[in-house]
Scaffold this motif. Structure first.
Motif, PDB file in Angstrom:
ATOM      1  N   THR A   6     -67.828   2.939  26.907  1.00  0.00           N
ATOM      2  CA  THR A   6     -67.785   4.399  26.939  1.00  0.00           C
ATOM      3  C   THR A   6     -67.104   4.896  25.674  1.00  0.00           C
ATOM      4  OG1 THR A   6     -65.633   4.443  28.067  1.00  0.00           O
ATOM      5  CG2 THR A   6     -67.607   4.420  29.464  1.00  0.00           C
ATOM      6  N   GLY A   7     -67.186   6.202  25.456  1.00  0.00           N
ATOM      7  CA  GLY A   7     -66.378   6.796  24.416  1.00  0.00           C
ATOM      8  C   GLY A   7     -64.906   6.742  24.796  1.00  0.00           C
ATOM      9  N   VAL A   8     -64.037   7.014  23.824  1.00  0.00           N
ATOM     10  CA  VAL A   8     -62.593   6.907  24.032  1.00  0.00           C
ATOM     11  C   VAL A   8     -62.062   8.189  24.679  1.00  0.00           C
ATOM     12  CG1 VAL A   8     -60.369   6.510  22.920  1.00  0.00           C
ATOM     13  CG2 VAL A   8     -62.424   5.376  22.046  1.00  0.00           C
ATOM     14  N   ASN A   9     -61.283   8.014  25.730  1.00  0.00           N
ATOM     15  CA  ASN A   9     -60.634   9.156  26.383  1.00  0.00           C
ATOM     16  C   ASN A   9     -59.583   9.729  25.427  1.00  0.00           C
ATOM     17  OD1 ASN A   9     -58.776  10.757  27.933  1.00  0.00           O
ATOM     18  ND2 ASN A   9     -59.529   9.765  29.792  1.00  0.00           N
ATOM     19  N   PRO A  10     -59.706  10.988  24.999  1.00  0.00           N
ATOM     20  CA  PRO A  10     -58.771  11.540  24.017  1.00  0.00           C
ATOM     21  C   PRO A  10     -57.352  11.714  24.556  1.00  0.00           C
ATOM     22  CG  PRO A  10     -60.263  13.239  24.790  1.00  0.00           C
ATOM     23  CD  PRO A  10     -60.758  11.962  25.358  1.00  0.00           C
ATOM     24  N   ASN A  11     -57.187  11.713  25.868  1.00  0.00           N
ATOM     25  CA  ASN A  11     -55.850  11.886  26.461  1.00  0.00           C
ATOM     26  C   ASN A  11     -55.092  10.565  26.555  1.00  0.00           C
ATOM     27  OD1 ASN A  11     -56.238  14.705  26.938  1.00  0.00           O
ATOM     28  ND2 ASN A  11     -57.503  14.179  28.713  1.00  0.00           N
ATOM     29  N   THR A  12     -55.827   9.477  26.808  1.00  0.00           N
ATOM     30  CA  THR A  12     -55.166   8.186  27.007  1.00  0.00           C
ATOM     31  C   THR A  12     -55.445   7.182  25.896  1.00  0.00           C
ATOM     32  OG1 THR A  12     -57.052   7.323  28.279  1.00  0.00           O
ATOM     33  CG2 THR A  12     -55.322   8.511  29.498  1.00  0.00           C
ATOM     34  N   ASN A  13     -56.395   7.517  24.987  1.00  0.00           N
ATOM     35  CA  ASN A  13     -56.804   6.595  23.912  1.00  0.00           C
ATOM     36  C   ASN A  13     -57.343   5.277  24.459  1.00  0.00           C
ATOM     37  OD1 ASN A  13     -56.142   8.219  21.606  1.00  0.00           O
ATOM     38  ND2 ASN A  13     -53.973   7.782  22.010  1.00  0.00           N
ATOM     39  N   THR A  14     -58.014   5.344  25.612  1.00  0.00           N
ATOM     40  CA  THR A  14     -58.508   4.113  26.230  1.00  0.00           C
ATOM     41  C   THR A  14     -60.010   4.184  26.480  1.00  0.00           C
ATOM     42  OG1 THR A  14     -58.061   4.940  28.463  1.00  0.00           O
ATOM     43  CG2 THR A  14     -56.319   3.659  27.382  1.00  0.00           C
ATOM     44  N   ILE A  15     -60.592   2.984  26.613  1.00  0.00           N
ATOM     45  CA  ILE A  15     -61.953   2.822  27.105  1.00  0.00           C
ATOM     46  C   ILE A  15     -61.856   2.006  28.389  1.00  0.00           C
ATOM     47  CG2 ILE A  15     -63.151   3.038  24.913  1.00  0.00           C
ATOM     48  CD1 ILE A  15     -63.071   0.069  24.569  1.00  0.00           C
ATOM     49  N   SER A  16     -62.752   2.262  29.323  1.00  0.00           N
ATOM     50  CA  SER A  16     -62.626   1.646  30.645  1.00  0.00           C
ATOM     51  C   SER A  16     -62.952   0.161  30.623  1.00  0.00           C
ATOM     52  CB  SER A  16     -63.532   2.365  31.643  1.00  0.00           C
ATOM     53  OG  SER A  16     -64.892   2.295  31.223  1.00  0.00           O
ATOM     54  N   SER A  17     -63.855  -0.255  29.743  1.00  0.00           N
ATOM     55  CA  SER A  17     -64.236  -1.662  29.669  1.00  0.00           C
ATOM     56  C   SER A  17     -64.972  -1.890  28.357  1.00  0.00           C
ATOM     57  CB  SER A  17     -65.138  -2.057  30.852  1.00  0.00           C
ATOM     58  OG  SER A  17     -66.352  -1.314  30.816  1.00  0.00           O
ATOM     59  N   ILE A  18     -65.197  -3.162  28.044  1.00  0.00           N
ATOM     60  CA  ILE A  18     -66.061  -3.520  26.924  1.00  0.00           C
ATOM     61  C   ILE A  18     -67.216  -4.338  27.472  1.00  0.00           C
ATOM     62  CG2 ILE A  18     -64.305  -3.393  25.135  1.00  0.00           C
ATOM     63  CD1 ILE A  18     -64.010  -6.390  25.249  1.00  0.00           C
ATOM     64  N   LEU A  19     -68.342  -4.271  26.781  1.00  0.00           N
ATOM     65  CA  LEU A  19     -69.562  -4.940  27.228  1.00  0.00           C
ATOM     66  C   LEU A  19     -69.893  -6.086  26.280  1.00  0.00           C
ATOM     67  CD1 LEU A  19     -71.773  -1.837  28.096  1.00  0.00           C
ATOM     68  CD2 LEU A  19     -70.323  -3.179  29.634  1.00  0.00           C
TER      69      LEU A  19
END
Length: 811
Positions: free
Chosen positions: A433-446
């Motif tokens: 996914t794109g990066v969450n601007p609030n947490t600087n995280t992505i949920s997973s990598i593929l």
């Protein structure tokens, strides 16, 4: 060690050293370099054929320049010999020997031929004191006028791209760029993407390490040539970047190139010209070390194989090992290239060879972006989304063969073929996914594994030469080419590695999934062949009409083989005619004006919801401009205005995703190309190019009125220059510098604002055999994204400040 930069050299001394001698012996380096005054970029080296000559009586040095231009050869003379001498007039159809003999009559001079260089010298004096005509000596096979190795020049005497036969750039009514061997060495351009990054008007996208796509005039460059034999370059993920150690130079035609290559995009074509065996033994080597643990070595050996020199060979080998400015990714590349030439008869040449390139890398597919479209502000060393167990091994095998024969009437026959085999196994990871601007995280990598395999066979045959019609000499080429491409694509299913992952924290050592299963397999088989004919007709002394056309057959099948076998999708077109026309008018002796009309044709495999195929893409390009050749052919300049209308482009069917509307759309690309390339003063070379190129969806169900190629900047400026001091305490030194500047570009609402980078070089000739150079890139350490693509991946920073030190040796 560096060349004189022209094929014709005037030396203000009583001893004239041939250019080849200066390049291959210690004597050449011992003499200071002086201005070159004439270079003759004729359309071919018609050494034994008949040509049309029209050279009025004039000062002899000027007559030699004009002779070289009309004969397609190079002439050199000591200025003391030509001082106060006038030539005799020459007019009519004759051999170059007859023309030069007539021109020198009454001057007390004769000539000697070495390769393609004619040296004017004094007639021998008999014992009675009378002048006696000595024998003309011919030494070695005529050289190829397109080759740039050893010339020190930024422009070749002739190119084949866009013309089919060696032709001066000024006489090709389209925009043409050449990156010569001199520029390749000065800028350390070790791969094809390096070369095209320096080519005016070409945009290089770098969506991942060792994966590049190229664009010209808003469209992807999908057609390539090797020594004029056409190849497809559509499936860019199949290839590793081609190593430049085996190539003499690269020619780029911008705009449609279908006359000699068949169906394709209106972007242009890239012709890679291989190095060829030399008439004398040579041995060169390079060793480079640079930032980010960059190491590279190259050895190049060639020359005659037998005592008569009728068989010649050459072997080039290179190895490279480097990291990148970003973490994890690594690259290891090796190349071996061998080629042989055999003079079967004085007029028949057989040439063959093969190259093998192996590339192993740990890939990085680029950074993700924030979900709001903003690019990440992570350090440039970050490889967020990549892992240390990724891999991308690639192998490329490329044998080739060519047979040419020269007829006494000036005609040339050519038959050439090549086979191109490439396989790539790609294990990689990317953000899900794109990066969450609030947490600087992505949920997973593929994680994904993909296999790409390609086999291409290509043949090109042609006959070219002069014809006489209505009292004038014209040039004609007629030919046939055929190529087949078999492409196998095995995309893998994505396996999620759960997070979350913070883009500011390394994730390189996450465990590898136990299996990476395949998802599908598609095999595409494409064949196209065609007949082409082009004539350059001399309508009047300053006016040439170029008419041509191609009759093309195109067939293709695409079939899913996994997970289920499906019926193949067949598409193509038969006996499709595409015309070509142009006018070239010599405004002055140095400047030509031209207009050209080029047609566009590309079959499509897209389906409508009803199951029918879309009609082929068609269209035209109109180009008008000026081209100039100055200082005896050492400096070229051009200014072009172009308009491309591409019609029947695919329009997505919004109501039926995955399908396309029956009615086609239209795309417009227009703009200006301006460039100046060559030698300004002795020792001072320069190449500069500016491109303005807006593109628009003229008709489209979704994007009408919006920009089409947003990822290619509307404004682009590229400059490189190098100066070698000619005398004084700095005589052995050279300095260079360059600018790369582009305007804002974007993709998927991710923007990179305009930026500029500065590069520099300093070189030193240690002795006649050894040269050292230090290249400094992005010396202002500008921070920018070279490529922006999507919120998930393929957003790549440009390289920070970096340096490379190179030693070059020549025996």
């Amino acid at each position: 060690m560096r060349g004189l930069g022209s094929a014709v050299v005037v030396k203000r001394s009583r001893v004239l050293l041939r250019v080849g001698l200066m390049l291959t012996t210690a004597l050449g380096a011992a003499y200071p370099r002086l201005p070159a005054w004439a270079q003759s970029p004729g359309p071919s080296l018609a050494q034994a054929g008949q040509r049309s000559f029209d050279i009025p009586a004039q000062p002899l040095n000027e007559a030699l320049v004009e002779f070289g231009r009309q004969a397609g050869m190079s002439a050199s003379a000591d200025t003391i010999l030509t001082q106060n001498q006038r030539s005799a007039p020459v007019k009519g159809i004759m051999s170059w020997q007859q023309a030069l003999t007539a021109m020198l009559s009454g001057t007390g001079l004769t000539y000697r031929l070495n390769g393609s260089i004619v040296t004017v010298q004094k007639l021998p004096v008999a014992g009675t004191g009378a002048l006696e005509l000595g024998p003309v000596r011919v030494e070695g096979r005529p050289s190829n006028p397109t080759l740039t190795e050893g010339t020190g020049a930024y422009i070749p005497r002739a190119v084949t791209v866009g013309a089919g036969t060696p032709t001066p750039i000024r006489e090709i009514p389209q925009t043409v760029n050449v990156i010569t061997q001199q520029q390749i060495q000065e800028q350390n351009l070790v791969s094809l993407p390096d070369v095209l990054q320096q080519t005016p008007g070409v945009t290089v996208l770098n969506p991942s390490s060792n994966n590049f796509t190229f664009y010209s005039r808003g469209f992807q460059l999908t057609t390539a040539q090797q020594d004029g034999v056409p190849l497809e370059y559509t499936n860019n993920q199949t290839y590793a970047p081609l190593d430049m150690a085996m190539y003499d130079h690269v020619e780029v035609l911008r705009g449609p190139s279908g006359l000699f290559t068949g169906a394709g995009q209106p972007s242009g074509t890239v012709n890679l010209v291989r190095k060829r065996p030399q008439n004398q033994f040579t041995m060169t080597g390079e060793a480079s070390v640079g930032s980010y643990n960059f190491y590279r070595g190259m050895v190049d050996v060639g020359g005659p194989v037998n005592s008569s020199g009728t068989i010649r060979g050459r072997v080039v080998a290179s190895v490279q090992d480097n990291n990148y400015f970003y973490d994890v990714a690594h690259n290891r590349n090796s190349l071996i290239y061998g080629t042989m030439e055999a003079d079967i008869t004085p007029d028949t040449l057989l040439r063959f060879g093969m190259s093998y390139q192996r590339n192993d890398s740990i890939p990085f597919v680029g950074l993700p972006a924030y979900t709001n479209g903003q690019t990440l502000n992570v350090p440039r060393s970050s490889a967020a989304g990549a892992v240390s167990w990724g891999s991308r091994p690639n192998e490329t095998l490329n044998p080739f063969i060519e047979l040419t024969h020269h007829l006494d009437n000036g005609w040339n026959l050519r038959l050439a073929g090549t086979y191109f085999h490439s396989t790539t196994n790609w294990t990689r990871t990317a953000a899900s996914t794109g990066v969450n601007p609030n947490t600087n995280t992505i949920s997973s990598i593929l994680a994904t594994y993909t296999f790409y395999g390609e086999d291409q066979f290509s043949i090109d045959s042609s006959a070219s030469g002069p014809i006489s019609l209505f009292g004038r000499t014209h040039e004609v080429i007629v030919g046939f080419n055929w190529r087949n491409e078999l492409y196998s694509y095995w995309p893998g299913a994505s396996v999620a590695i759960p997070g979350p992952f913070n883009v500011y924290a390394p994730m390189y050592n996450v465990p590898q999934p136990s299996t990476l299963p395949p998802r599908a397999n598609t095999v595409t088989n494409t064949t196209q062949y065609g007949l082409y004919l082009s004539g350059k007709f001399s309508v009047a002394d300053p006016l040439r009409l170029i008419l041509g056309g191609r009759l093309n057959w195109y067939t293709a099948s695409s079939q899913q083989m996994y997970p289920t076998v499906q019926s193949p999708l067949l598409f193509g077109d038969a006996a499709k005619f595409t015309p070509y026309a142009a006018l070239v008018y010599d405004v002055t002796k140095n400047i030509s004006a031209y207009v050209s009309y080029t047609s566009i044709y590309q079959p499509q495999s897209y389906l409508t919801y009803s199951g029918t195929l879309l009609n082929p893409v068609t269209g035209v390009q109109y180009e008008a401009g000026l081209k100039g050749s100055f200082f005896g052919g050492q400096l070229d300049g051009s200014l072009a205005f172009f308009l491309i209308n591409q019609r029947n482009t695919a329009q997505a069917d919004i109501l039926h995703p995955g399908y396309y509307l029956p009615s086609g759309g239209e795309i417009e690309s227009k703009g200006v190309d301006a460039q100046l390339t060559g030698r300004l003063l002795p020792g001072w070379n320069l190449t500069a190019g500016y491109t303005y190129n807006p593109t628009t969806y003229v008709q489209d169900a979704t994007y009408q009125g919006q920009p089409y190629s947003t990822f290619t900047p509307q404004h682009m400026f590229k400059l490189w220059t190098d100066y070698e001091f000619q005398e004084g305490p700095l005589r052995k030194w050279s300095i260079g510098g360059g600018v790369f500047a582009v305007s804002t570009f974007s993709s998927s609402n991710i923007y990179q604002h305009g930026y500029a980078t500065l590069n520099a070089r300093i070189g030193y000739n240690i002795n006649e055999h050894l040269e050292a150079a230090l290249n400094l890139n992005n010396i202002t350490d500008t921070v920018y994204y070279q490529t922006v693509t999507s919120p998930l991946y393929n957003n790549m920073y440009g390289a920070p400040f970096n340096a490379m030190f190179t030693l070059r040796a020549r025996l």
